[in-house]
Design a protein around this motif. Sequence first.
Motif, short mmCIF file in Angstrom:
data_model
loop_
_atom_site.label_atom_id
_atom_site.label_comp_id
_atom_site.label_asym_id
_atom_site.label_seq_id
_atom_site.Cartn_x
_atom_site.Cartn_y
_atom_site.Cartn_z
N ASP A 74 58.36 -6.86 -23.24
CA ASP A 74 58.56 -6.75 -24.68
C ASP A 74 59.63 -5.70 -25.00
OD1 ASP A 74 56.64 -8.65 -25.21
OD2 ASP A 74 55.03 -7.19 -25.42
N ARG A 95 59.90 -14.15 -19.49
CA ARG A 95 59.50 -13.55 -20.77
C ARG A 95 60.66 -12.76 -21.37
NH1 ARG A 95 57.69 -13.26 -25.66
NH2 ARG A 95 56.74 -11.29 -26.24
N ARG A 139 55.26 -5.81 -19.92
CA ARG A 139 55.04 -7.12 -20.55
C ARG A 139 56.35 -7.85 -20.84
NH1 ARG A 139 51.60 -4.00 -23.87
NH2 ARG A 139 53.04 -4.24 -25.60
N VAL A 151 57.85 -12.32 -15.70
CA VAL A 151 58.38 -11.28 -16.59
C VAL A 151 59.85 -11.56 -16.91
CG1 VAL A 151 58.93 -8.82 -16.78
CG2 VAL A 151 56.72 -9.54 -15.88
#
Length: 197
Positions: free
Chosen positions: A61, A148, A59, A145
């Motif tokens: 993260d 992100r 993700r 990604v």
Amino acid sequence: MLAPVRLVLVGPPGSGKGTQGLVIAERLGVPYVSTGDVLRAEVAAGTGLGRRVSALLDRGDLVPDDLMVTVVAAALDHHGPAARRGYVLDGFPRTLAQALMVERAGSPLAPPDLAVLITLPDRVVHDRLRRRAEEGRTDDADPAVIDRRLEVYRDESEPLLDHYLARDALVTVDGDQPPPAVTEAILAALAARPRAG
């Protein structure tokens, strides 16, 4: 030869922290720990930590702060007495919360003496990460990604820079130049600074 020092490398994904970390650690004679390498090894081994990390990386993260402190302390422990002479950390502390955990009394890690920010334009980040994906880094393959990860870097990591700046413990180096030039710029910045005993 520079005296050993506790150094952290900060910068967006693809900024060359790994390349520089290895070279600088060798020049300083201290251990190098890449949190990315440590976490990817856990993923490859299929450990419980690796499975948790894999979902986060997919993700874009970050791994929780307390878990990262534990992981980095354990990685430095593997280097034995050499870690007491200093270290070069790539990717940690990555957030202000992590930095404050390290600086708290009782932390298993000695706080860094200096942070080096390696800057890089977003377009170069995308180019470098696309090339890295071709070498098998699947977490770098998807442009969404990458975006992100850049967003997470700005939101979670950049407050760290204000913290190190307030401590007069931050230097900035242009990462958009050949790696040997980046290395020399980092070493010059280190050599120009007085260091605590």
